[in-house]
Design a protein around this motif. Sequence first.
Motif, PDB file in Angstrom:
ATOM      1  N   PHE A  22      12.479  13.119   1.422  1.00  0.00           N
ATOM      2  CA  PHE A  22      13.663  13.417   2.229  1.00  0.00           C
ATOM      3  C   PHE A  22      13.558  12.818   3.630  1.00  0.00           C
ATOM      4  O   PHE A  22      12.487  12.708   4.211  1.00  0.00           O
ATOM      5  CB  PHE A  22      13.934  14.921   2.284  1.00  0.00           C
ATOM      6  CG  PHE A  22      12.783  15.766   2.733  1.00  0.00           C
ATOM      7  CD1 PHE A  22      11.845  16.228   1.821  1.00  0.00           C
ATOM      8  CD2 PHE A  22      12.641  16.125   4.060  1.00  0.00           C
ATOM      9  CE1 PHE A  22      10.780  17.014   2.218  1.00  0.00           C
ATOM     10  CE2 PHE A  22      11.580  16.912   4.475  1.00  0.00           C
ATOM     11  CZ  PHE A  22      10.649  17.355   3.553  1.00  0.00           C
ATOM     12  N   VAL A  23      14.706  12.432   4.151  1.00  0.00           N
ATOM     13  CA  VAL A  23      14.812  11.766   5.450  1.00  0.00           C
ATOM     14  C   VAL A  23      14.783  12.795   6.571  1.00  0.00           C
ATOM     15  O   VAL A  23      15.408  13.855   6.475  1.00  0.00           O
ATOM     16  CB  VAL A  23      16.119  10.949   5.515  1.00  0.00           C
ATOM     17  CG1 VAL A  23      16.341  10.368   6.906  1.00  0.00           C
ATOM     18  CG2 VAL A  23      16.089   9.824   4.476  1.00  0.00           C
ATOM     19  N   GLU A  24      14.064  12.488   7.619  1.00  0.00           N
ATOM     20  CA  GLU A  24      14.068  13.278   8.839  1.00  0.00           C
ATOM     21  C   GLU A  24      14.562  12.391   9.984  1.00  0.00           C
ATOM     22  O   GLU A  24      14.350  11.185   9.979  1.00  0.00           O
ATOM     23  CB  GLU A  24      12.667  13.795   9.157  1.00  0.00           C
ATOM     24  CG  GLU A  24      12.183  14.879   8.203  1.00  0.00           C
ATOM     25  CD  GLU A  24      12.733  16.257   8.588  1.00  0.00           C
ATOM     26  OE1 GLU A  24      13.480  16.345   9.570  1.00  0.00           O
ATOM     27  OE2 GLU A  24      12.396  17.221   7.877  1.00  0.00           O
ATOM     28  N   ALA A  70      19.126   4.923  10.814  1.00  0.00           N
ATOM     29  CA  ALA A  70      19.533   5.024   9.414  1.00  0.00           C
ATOM     30  C   ALA A  70      18.321   5.367   8.567  1.00  0.00           C
ATOM     31  O   ALA A  70      17.196   4.985   8.903  1.00  0.00           O
ATOM     32  CB  ALA A  70      20.141   3.706   8.937  1.00  0.00           C
ATOM     33  N   GLY A  71      18.570   6.072   7.478  1.00  0.00           N
ATOM     34  CA  GLY A  71      17.493   6.418   6.563  1.00  0.00           C
ATOM     35  C   GLY A  71      17.959   6.411   5.124  1.00  0.00           C
ATOM     36  O   GLY A  71      19.164   6.603   4.856  1.00  0.00           O
ATOM     37  N   GLY A  76      18.117   7.885  -3.382  1.00  0.00           N
ATOM     38  CA  GLY A  76      18.669   6.859  -2.521  1.00  0.00           C
ATOM     39  C   GLY A  76      19.835   7.207  -1.633  1.00  0.00           C
ATOM     40  O   GLY A  76      20.535   6.296  -1.160  1.00  0.00           O
ATOM     41  N   SER A  77      20.070   8.477  -1.363  1.00  0.00           N
ATOM     42  CA  SER A  77      21.121   8.821  -0.407  1.00  0.00           C
ATOM     43  C   SER A  77      20.815   8.209   0.952  1.00  0.00           C
ATOM     44  O   SER A  77      19.654   8.086   1.342  1.00  0.00           O
ATOM     45  CB  SER A  77      21.228  10.338  -0.252  1.00  0.00           C
ATOM     46  OG  SER A  77      21.607  10.941  -1.459  1.00  0.00           O
ATOM     47  N   THR A  78      21.866   7.823   1.653  1.00  0.00           N
ATOM     48  CA  THR A  78      21.685   7.188   2.961  1.00  0.00           C
ATOM     49  C   THR A  78      22.276   8.053   4.060  1.00  0.00           C
ATOM     50  O   THR A  78      23.229   8.813   3.837  1.00  0.00           O
ATOM     51  CB  THR A  78      22.323   5.796   2.983  1.00  0.00           C
ATOM     52  OG1 THR A  78      23.710   5.914   2.645  1.00  0.00           O
ATOM     53  CG2 THR A  78      21.626   4.864   2.004  1.00  0.00           C
ATOM     54  N   GLY A  89       0.790  -1.225   0.000  1.00  0.00           N
ATOM     55  CA  GLY A  89       0.000   0.000   0.000  1.00  0.00           C
ATOM     56  C   GLY A  89       0.823   1.275   0.000  1.00  0.00           C
ATOM     57  O   GLY A  89       0.264   2.367   0.197  1.00  0.00           O
ATOM     58  N   HIS A  90       2.133   1.164  -0.226  1.00  0.00           N
ATOM     59  CA  HIS A  90       3.023   2.336  -0.153  1.00  0.00           C
ATOM     60  C   HIS A  90       4.264   2.011  -0.958  1.00  0.00           C
ATOM     61  O   HIS A  90       4.741   0.873  -0.922  1.00  0.00           O
ATOM     62  CB  HIS A  90       3.388   2.601   1.312  1.00  0.00           C
ATOM     63  CG  HIS A  90       4.286   3.788   1.518  1.00  0.00           C
ATOM     64  ND1 HIS A  90       3.832   5.079   1.492  1.00  0.00           N
ATOM     65  CD2 HIS A  90       5.610   3.861   1.746  1.00  0.00           C
ATOM     66  CE1 HIS A  90       4.834   5.906   1.722  1.00  0.00           C
ATOM     67  NE2 HIS A  90       5.933   5.188   1.878  1.00  0.00           N
ATOM     68  N   ILE A  91       4.780   3.002  -1.670  1.00  0.00           N
ATOM     69  CA  ILE A  91       5.954   2.785  -2.512  1.00  0.00           C
ATOM     70  C   ILE A  91       7.194   3.281  -1.803  1.00  0.00           C
ATOM     71  O   ILE A  91       7.362   4.483  -1.562  1.00  0.00           O
ATOM     72  CB  ILE A  91       5.801   3.507  -3.865  1.00  0.00           C
ATOM     73  CG1 ILE A  91       4.514   3.069  -4.566  1.00  0.00           C
ATOM     74  CG2 ILE A  91       7.019   3.252  -4.732  1.00  0.00           C
ATOM     75  CD1 ILE A  91       4.457   1.602  -4.892  1.00  0.00           C
ATOM     76  N   PHE A  92       8.107   2.350  -1.465  1.00  0.00           N
ATOM     77  CA  PHE A  92       9.343   2.744  -0.805  1.00  0.00           C
ATOM     78  C   PHE A  92      10.263   3.522  -1.733  1.00  0.00           C
ATOM     79  O   PHE A  92      10.998   4.386  -1.293  1.00  0.00           O
ATOM     80  CB  PHE A  92      10.075   1.498  -0.297  1.00  0.00           C
ATOM     81  CG  PHE A  92       9.645   1.036   1.073  1.00  0.00           C
ATOM     82  CD1 PHE A  92      10.014  -0.222   1.538  1.00  0.00           C
ATOM     83  CD2 PHE A  92       8.883   1.844   1.903  1.00  0.00           C
ATOM     84  CE1 PHE A  92       9.631  -0.662   2.795  1.00  0.00           C
ATOM     85  CE2 PHE A  92       8.493   1.420   3.160  1.00  0.00           C
ATOM     86  CZ  PHE A  92       8.873   0.161   3.613  1.00  0.00           C
ATOM     87  N   GLY A  93      10.230   3.219  -3.010  1.00  0.00           N
ATOM     88  CA  GLY A  93      11.234   3.776  -3.914  1.00  0.00           C
ATOM     89  C   GLY A  93      11.205   5.287  -4.024  1.00  0.00           C
ATOM     90  O   GLY A  93      12.240   5.913  -4.273  1.00  0.00           O
ATOM     91  N   THR A  94      10.058   5.905  -3.825  1.00  0.00           N
ATOM     92  CA  THR A  94       9.947   7.350  -3.990  1.00  0.00           C
ATOM     93  C   THR A  94       9.763   8.089  -2.675  1.00  0.00           C
ATOM     94  O   THR A  94       9.624   9.313  -2.671  1.00  0.00           O
ATOM     95  CB  THR A  94       8.771   7.686  -4.918  1.00  0.00           C
ATOM     96  OG1 THR A  94       7.578   7.077  -4.403  1.00  0.00           O
ATOM     97  CG2 THR A  94       9.026   7.181  -6.332  1.00  0.00           C
ATOM     98  N   ASN A  95       9.790   7.374  -1.585  1.00  0.00           N
ATOM     99  CA  ASN A  95       9.562   7.984  -0.269  1.00  0.00           C
ATOM    100  C   ASN A  95      10.687   7.630   0.698  1.00  0.00           C
ATOM    101  O   ASN A  95      11.310   6.581   0.570  1.00  0.00           O
ATOM    102  CB  ASN A  95       8.239   7.503   0.310  1.00  0.00           C
ATOM    103  CG  ASN A  95       7.058   7.952  -0.514  1.00  0.00           C
ATOM    104  OD1 ASN A  95       6.735   9.131  -0.571  1.00  0.00           O
ATOM    105  ND2 ASN A  95       6.409   7.013  -1.188  1.00  0.00           N
ATOM    106  N   ALA A  96      10.923   8.496   1.659  1.00  0.00           N
ATOM    107  CA  ALA A  96      11.956   8.236   2.652  1.00  0.00           C
ATOM    108  C   ALA A  96      11.556   7.061   3.551  1.00  0.00           C
ATOM    109  O   ALA A  96      10.392   6.931   3.944  1.00  0.00           O
ATOM    110  CB  ALA A  96      12.194   9.464   3.508  1.00  0.00           C
TER     111      ALA A  96
END
Length: 124
Positions: free
Chosen positions: A103-105, A49-50, A56-58, A26-33
């Motif tokens: 973006f990662v928070e 980690a994010g 795909g920056s980590t 129900g959610h796409i990981f590829g386009t979301n943090a």
Amino acid sequence: HVQLVESGGGLAQAGGSLRLSCAASGHIFGTNAVAWFRQVPGAGREFLAGVRGSEGSTYYADSVKGRFTISRDNAKNSVYLQMDSLKPEDTAVYYCATRTVHFVELSPEMYIYWGLGAQVTVSS
């Protein structure tokens, strides 16, 4: 309906390794943090980690940098946390979480979808 399911937790000895998986529906990981957190009793959730959506920056907390590796498999809509050189202080419940932006928070309050958690116990 978004669902995140963690797997791969368990018991490891100090210096050993474990790999956590988080699969989404129900959610796409590829386009979301997507991020991994952990929590011990009596404490808040700690960012580990994010991975940024799309490019795909980590990002890593200092406490796990060089020991843990986050990765993403878009085809399987899954995110992983490879944990090496484990320490007893890594013992906690580990959660994956995701947002609806790329973006990662670092703050857990910025994530709206969470898995139920996976127990990781590291013995000395």
